[in-house]
Structure formats: C-alpha cells, structure tokens
Write a protein that holds these residues in place. Structure first.
Motif, PDB file in Angstrom:
ATOM      1  N   ALA A   8       0.968  -1.319   0.080  1.00  0.00           N
ATOM      2  CA  ALA A   8       0.054  -0.045   0.126  1.00  0.00           C
ATOM      3  C   ALA A   8       0.740   1.106   0.178  1.00  0.00           C
ATOM      4  O   ALA A   8       0.480   2.238  -0.468  1.00  0.00           O
ATOM      5  N   ARG A  86     -10.186   6.474  -1.618  1.00  0.00           N
ATOM      6  CA  ARG A  86      -9.527   5.304  -1.333  1.00  0.00           C
ATOM      7  C   ARG A  86      -8.018   5.192  -1.852  1.00  0.00           C
ATOM      8  O   ARG A  86      -7.095   4.626  -1.484  1.00  0.00           O
ATOM      9  N   GLN A  90      -4.237   3.449  -0.648  1.00  0.00           N
ATOM     10  CA  GLN A  90      -3.518   2.352  -1.923  1.00  0.00           C
ATOM     11  C   GLN A  90      -2.430   2.934  -2.209  1.00  0.00           C
ATOM     12  O   GLN A  90      -1.805   2.073  -3.414  1.00  0.00           O
ATOM     13  N   TYR A 284      -9.005  -3.581  -4.046  1.00  0.00           N
ATOM     14  CA  TYR A 284      -8.692  -2.213  -4.802  1.00  0.00           C
ATOM     15  C   TYR A 284      -7.281  -2.741  -5.176  1.00  0.00           C
ATOM     16  O   TYR A 284      -6.719  -3.833  -5.019  1.00  0.00           O
ATOM     17  N   ALA A 286      -4.034  -1.961  -4.203  1.00  0.00           N
ATOM     18  CA  ALA A 286      -3.126  -2.458  -3.198  1.00  0.00           C
ATOM     19  C   ALA A 286      -3.501  -4.002  -3.023  1.00  0.00           C
ATOM     20  O   ALA A 286      -2.568  -5.000  -2.936  1.00  0.00           O
TER      21      ALA A 286
END
Ligand SMILES: Nc1ncnc2[nH]cnc12
Ligand SMILES: [Zn+2]
Length: 339
Positions: A8, A86, A90, A284, A286
């Motif tokens: 991340a 988000r 990430q 997502y 990551a």
C-alpha cells in the motif's frame, strides 16, 4: 512470517479502473434510497452474494443493472469521490479512470450530468501529490454508430477527458468495428486505449494496435498465446494493464497462483497491476499487488518494476513521471527517514 514490504506504500498509477466498477453494494442502496428507486436486491448481503461470476458476461449483467441507481450529477461526483478517497490508502499517486457513458445515456442520463459530476470530484482531489484523468469508453457490444454519437455528445467536455477506450463484452466485437470513431478521437487530440485479449483472441490485440492506434492494451493476457505478438509488445514497449483479481473472478485464469503475470514480467513486457472493478472482484489496487506478491512470490524488485511500469505507461508529463519513478526506486524507504 517473512517480512513482506507493505504494497500500500508503494507509489503507483492505477490505469485500469472502471468508475462504475467501484460502486460498492452499500452505495447502491444509499443511492437507490436517495433517488427513490427500488434497490436491485432485498439487502446489501444478498446483493453481494450474487457476485459469483462464470465469465465476463455474467459480471456485466449485474454491473449494468446496479448502475441504474446513478442518476444525478451528485451521484457521479460521490461515486468518484469515494474511489479517490481510497486512492490515498492504496499508494495511488495518479489514476486514469474509465467511465461508460452509453450505459447512462440509455437510462436518460445526459453526458453533461456524468462528466460534470465525475470531473468535479477529480478536480477537488488533485494536489501536488495526486493527479487523475478520465477516459471515456465505448461499449463494444453496441453499434459503431452509437459510439460515434457518444463521441459527438462528449465534444463539449473534451477539456475534461484525456482519452477514449473500448470495453464491455469482447468476443464477437473486434476492435476493427470501431476504426472510424477511434480515427475521429485521434483527430480530436485524444489518447486511445482498448480492452483486448481478456476473453478475446490475440488477433484482437493486434487489431487494437494496428486499426485503432491505441497506446496501451487493457488486459492483454491472451497475447501470450502468440509468440510473435509477445515479441512485438516487448520491442515496442506497449503497456498492458493487467487486473489479477478480475482475471480470477471472471475465470480468465483458474487461480492467482496460475496467473501469467510472472511470465509477462519474465518476458520483459511493460505490465501493470490494476483493480478493474474493485467493488465486484474482492479488492482495490493494493489488494491486487498483495495477491500477486503472495500468490506468485514476487520479489521487491518485481513490485518496483510493476510500479515503474505504471508511471511509464501513464499519460503524464515528463517532469512528474521522472519524480514518481524516483520515488519508486527509493521504495521501500522508512516513512520518516529515521531507519
Ligand atoms: N473487465 C472488463 N472487461 C470488459 N468490460 C468491462 N467493463 C467493466 N469491466 C470490464
Ligand atoms: Zn476493464
């Protein structure tokens, strides 16, 4: 447990994400209520339980049905704002975001409603550290005339759209069907990308390059079936925006451990890792990086290569690209410089 770097924190560009594919079940229900329309399932849990897909079409049927809750400029703004929020967690430093206007025009939602809503969220999210752009996709299972009309409707908004793409049901809808609209898009100064070689044959990847003049291929995993095409993709440094969790969930590959990403890296292809439709596929960007790190045993070098590829493949200015590539080369570094 072995020490694995925190993916991340790896600076990256996300180049293959459909904004409608970030519509989480909770937001489907919130927007249905706000707009006074019936939700597509009795509960959030029951909606999520339907997310078991046999193939691309079985996913697309639910993806298009859920979009019915998107009606107003505010809805499109809120959808994009949620994805962009988000991005911070990430490691996404630049995002190029697909949208599917024909799916909204068909429900009587105007082009301006869609583009103004999405673009306002992108504008608000831009900083010195983060950039984002919109790519307008044509639905390949609709007609070439419909694509041309979609581009005409978008002309007043081209200051907010960096390029065009091609998505939806692939097999039976070769890129060549859209030669004319892509010619027009190039003449308007737009960039071009296309989904190809997800379910469709290597020949569609060739057509996307030769007939549509695209600068990247979205997915492209089936290109590996054709050694001459692989050699060309390597020599011409044509980026492939690969989506590992999507490929597993849509049965393009049987499991993450069988994903051809390692082979693509070994072949020297400019591959990137992306989320496609993260609200549907279990993560997502990551989480996609973590899945290939763990499932394929990727090294820190491989992870840096994937992130560097993402900035090489992105529609960025030279200075910012160089800055982001330097940050990738320095990863993983201690966050406060104390270690
Ligand atoms: N993975 C995918 N392939 C084709 N069209 C799409 N639209 C949204 N996700 C897609
Ligand atoms: Zn896609």
């Amino acid at each position: 447990m072995s020490h694995t770097p925190n993916v991340a924190g790896l600076p990256k560009a996300e180049l293959h994400v459909h904004i409608e594919g970030t519509l989480e079940p909770e937001m489907v229900f919130a927007l249905a209520e706000r707009n006074g329309i019936a939700p597509p399932a009795p509960t959030v849990a029951e909606l999520r339980a339907r997310y078991r897909f046999r193939d691309l079409q079985s996913f697309l049927d639910i993806y298009y049905a859920n979009m019915a809750v998107l009606r107003t400029e505010r809805d499109f703004h809120d959808l994009a704002a949620a994805y962009l929020a988000r991005c911070r967690d990430q490691g996404v430093r630049h995002a190029e975001i697909f949208f599917d206007p024909q799916a909204h025009l068909a429900r009587g939602v105007e082009m301006g409603t869609v583009v103004r809503g999405l673009a306002a969220a992108l504008e608000a999210a831009r900083t010195d550290e983060f950039s984002a752009e919109l790519i307008m996709c044509f639905l390949r299972d609709q007609s070439a005339e419909s694509a041309a009309e979609t581009l005409r409707l978008a002309e007043p908004f081209l200051d907010r759209i960096v390029g065009v793409g091609l998505d939806s049901a692939e097999v039976g809808h070769p890129p060549s069907k859209f030669a004319e609209v892509f010619r027009r898009a190039h003449a308007l100064g737009l960039r071009a990308v296309a989904h190809a070689g997800e379910e469709g044959p290597p020949e569609y990847v060739r057509e996307a390059l030769d007939v549509l003049g695209v600068q990247r291929i979205d997915h492209g995993v089936r290109a590996l079936e054709d050694p001459a095409l692989v050699a060309r993709l390597r020599t011409e440094r044509i980026p492939l925006t690969v989506c590992p969790l999507s490929n597993v969930r849509l049965a393009v590959v049987p499991e993450i451990a069988a994903h051809p990403l390692s082979r693509m890296l070994a072949e020297g292809l400019v591959v990137t890792v992306n989320s496609d439709d993260p609200a549907y596929f279990g993560g997502y960007v990551a989480q996609n990086f973590a899945a290939v790190r763990d499932g394929l045993g990727l090294s820190t070098n491989d992870l840096r290569r994937l992130a560097a590829n993402s900035f090489e493949a992105a529609f960025l200015g030279d200075e910012r690209r160089a800055q982001l590539l330097a940050e990738v080369a320095a990863w993983p570094s201690p966050p406060d410089g104390s270690g």
